[in-house]
Design an enzyme around this catalytic site. Structure first.
Site, PDB file in Angstrom:
ATOM      1  N   MET A  83      20.992  41.212 160.491  1.00 35.07           N
ATOM      2  CA  MET A  83      21.535  41.136 161.843  1.00 35.07           C
ATOM      3  C   MET A  83      23.026  40.783 161.822  1.00 35.07           C
ATOM      4  SD  MET A  83      18.244  39.000 163.229  1.00 35.07           S
ATOM      5  CE  MET A  83      18.685  38.875 164.966  1.00 35.07           C
ATOM      6  N   HIS A  84      23.676  41.002 162.974  1.00 29.85           N
ATOM      7  CA  HIS A  84      25.015  40.502 163.308  1.00 29.85           C
ATOM      8  C   HIS A  84      26.172  41.309 162.740  1.00 29.85           C
ATOM      9  CE1 HIS A  84      22.689  37.039 164.488  1.00 29.85           C
ATOM     10  NE2 HIS A  84      22.404  36.720 163.248  1.00 29.85           N
ATOM     11  N   ASP A 242      15.872  42.634 161.291  1.00 24.72           N
ATOM     12  CA  ASP A 242      14.959  42.226 160.220  1.00 24.72           C
ATOM     13  C   ASP A 242      14.035  41.106 160.662  1.00 24.72           C
ATOM     14  OD1 ASP A 242      16.954  40.262 160.264  1.00 24.72           O
ATOM     15  OD2 ASP A 242      17.314  40.307 158.101  1.00 24.72           O
TER      16      ASP A 242
END
Length: 517
Positions: A83-84, A242
């Site tokens: 992520m991110h 995820d």
């Protein structure tokens, strides 16, 4: 009639994994390829987006080969991913620079300025989440300030798994579970936050359209299919983050059951029936699940398994993770008076501080290697307990913990979670939960499952033997937890000062390198 066969690809930080899943729950093949993280300057964390694509295609081929099935048997492909992170691509879809991933700390100034300019109340109202270094918003602001050429040339901002899907299908887009991790997204209404972007003068045109996680994005291109050993046109769904994918792969869909993942980082993931936001302090995250009517709260620490890997690689120099955990099992609760704070890359929950620094406290001559290992493992779980307490204070039901990630393989990791969390811990038989969840999303997208709930009923199996807290260790860890909680406030200013020292060394080193050119 044979069961439909599905392929899940998880674009992780340290590795990319592909898994072939039968819709009756059998794992037919798995393949893994490591993907390096580059640190060109102190506090930076970057990866090559093309390395993700190559790893996804090569592991897909090897997983299908291991499954012993014909390429035409693969009904659909799903993706999950770290992520991110931020991939900047130009109008031709070519990355303009290496991807800046979640562990990156370079945007600390932009985060501080943003928090001062916008304030926590507006952030809570517009995105429901804090902004942290390594998040897409913070990286985008850093690019605007320090790499304006890249900023102006960016046509799309894509998350890691979305870039891989773009490369293998030609379809740009994202979905709510991952979009919510950017700090640019309103998880309540599941749309990009127009008020935030207007306040910051950011152009929403670089953000792709948002689709359902199970929606088919497109088919595999001929080039991608050839590299992966698959059939061109095989449907690929949008997928999920995820964390949301591993929760699906572990059957964590309803309030009351939470997952505890100890991989590179550490996360506690708890589904909620409505958005739940830490309005007062924004110490945790409020995101969308892969289901359209479910949200989740998530706490995160940055250096969970990474802390044990650092200890092994940089200090001890040897030993498998299993051997290290066996060693630590010989040490009593509390590591004989030794504490470890796992802030090797700064910290998120609850401190949201990129300048936090790790420490051993209480070292004496009598401490041995096994004590260091035990302290590191305990420090990781103690840090995660702080996030659990925030969830509990906000009224999130947390009856049972499902352990996930690599740490779920050793009894000590499981017992530490049961004792420090003071809750029963269970496990599923799921192999590579995020990749399994990605395959389940693919199956739901093409009708192999009637719904994601049907997918869980058919795929997920819980193991016998719940790990329960031990009363004597629970009491011992209560005192240890109190002491652990005192470390960050006591050492914060020192950590900040040491961060400035390290940054200065990095600048001097770069200056020396430039002088030699």
């Amino acid at each position: 009639m044979t069961s439909p066969i599905l392929l899940g690809i998880d674009v992780g930080t340290s590795s990319t994994k592909s898994l072939v899943l039968s819709s009756d729950g059998r794992v037919l093949g798995v393949a893994v390829k490591d993907t390096p993280v580059n640190t060109p300057r102190p506090g930076w964390a970057e990866q090559d987006p093309e390395a993700w694509v190559a790893a996804a295609l090569s592991t897909a081929r090897r997983a299908v080969d291991a499954a012993g099935v014909d390429a035409s048997a693969i009904h659909a492909v799903g993706l999950s991913g770290q992520m991110h992170g931020t991939v900047c691509v130009d109008s031709s879809g070519v990355p303009l620079r290496p991807a800046v991933i979640w562990a990156d700390q370079r945007s600390s100034q932009q985060v501080a300025e943003l928090q001062a300019e916008i304030g926590p109340q507006c952030l809570a109202a517009w995105t429901g989440n804090p902004v942290a270094t390594g998040f897409m918003l913070a990286t985008w602001l850093w690019l605007r300030a320090l790499e304006p050429v890249v900023y102006k040339a960016t046509h799309w901002l894509l998350l890691p798994k979305d870039y891989v899907r773009y490369r293998i299908t030609g379809c740009a887009g994202t979905e709510p579970s991952d979009a919510a991790s950017t700090s640019l997204f309103d998880p309540t209404y599941r749309t990009w936050s127009t008020p935030l972007m207007a306040a910051l003068g950011l152009d929403a045109a670089v953000l792709p359209a948002v689709h359902a996680s199970t929606e088919v994005a497109g088919g595999l291109t001929r080039e991608a299919a050839s590299a992966a050993g698959l059939v061109a046109g095989t449907p690929v769904v949008y997928g999920g983050s995820d964390q949301a994918a591993q929760a699906l792969g572990n059957g964590v869909l309803a309030p009351g059951v939470a997952s505890s993942t100890i991989g590179t980082g550490g996360q506690i993931f708890a589904p909620t029936a409505r958005p739940t936001i830490d309005v007062a302090e924004l110490r945790m995250h409020s995101y969308c699940h892969v289901l359209p009517d479910v949200w989740h709260v998530q706490t995160a620490i940055l250096s969970a398994g990474l802390s044990l890997r650092w200890l092994r690689d940089q200090v001890l120099g040897e030993g498998s993770y299993q051997e290290l955990a066996d060693m630590a099992s010989t040490v009593p609760a509390g590591a004989s008076g030794l504490l470890f704070s796992p802030y090797l890359a700064g910290e998120r929950t609850p401190h949201m501080d990129p300048r936090a620094r790790a420490s051993f406290v209480g070292l004496t001559r009598r401490h041995e290697r096994r004590h260091l290992v035990r302290a590191v493992m305990e420090g990781v779980v103690l840090a995660m307990r702080q996030g659990l307490d925030i969830m509990e204070a906000l009224g999130v039901p947390l009856d049972t913990i499902v352990a996930s990630g690599g740490a779920a393989k050793h009894p000590l990791w499981l017992q530490l979670q049961a004792d420090i969390f003071d809750r029963p811990v269970t496990r599923t038989d799921t192999i590579e939960a995020a990749a399994t969840g990605a395959a389940m999303l693919a199956g739901a997208g093409v009708g192999a499952f009637a719904s994601l709930y049907d997918a869980v009923d058919r795929v997920v199996r819980y193991r016998d033997g719940v790990v329960r807290p031990d009363a004597s260790r629970v009491a011992a860890y209560k005192r240890v937890y109190e002491l652990y909680g005192s470390l960050y406030p006591a050492l914060r200013s020192t950590g900040w000062a040491l961060t400035e020292v390290a940054m200065g060394e990095g600048d001097r080193a770069k200056g020396c390198a430039d002088a030699k050119v």
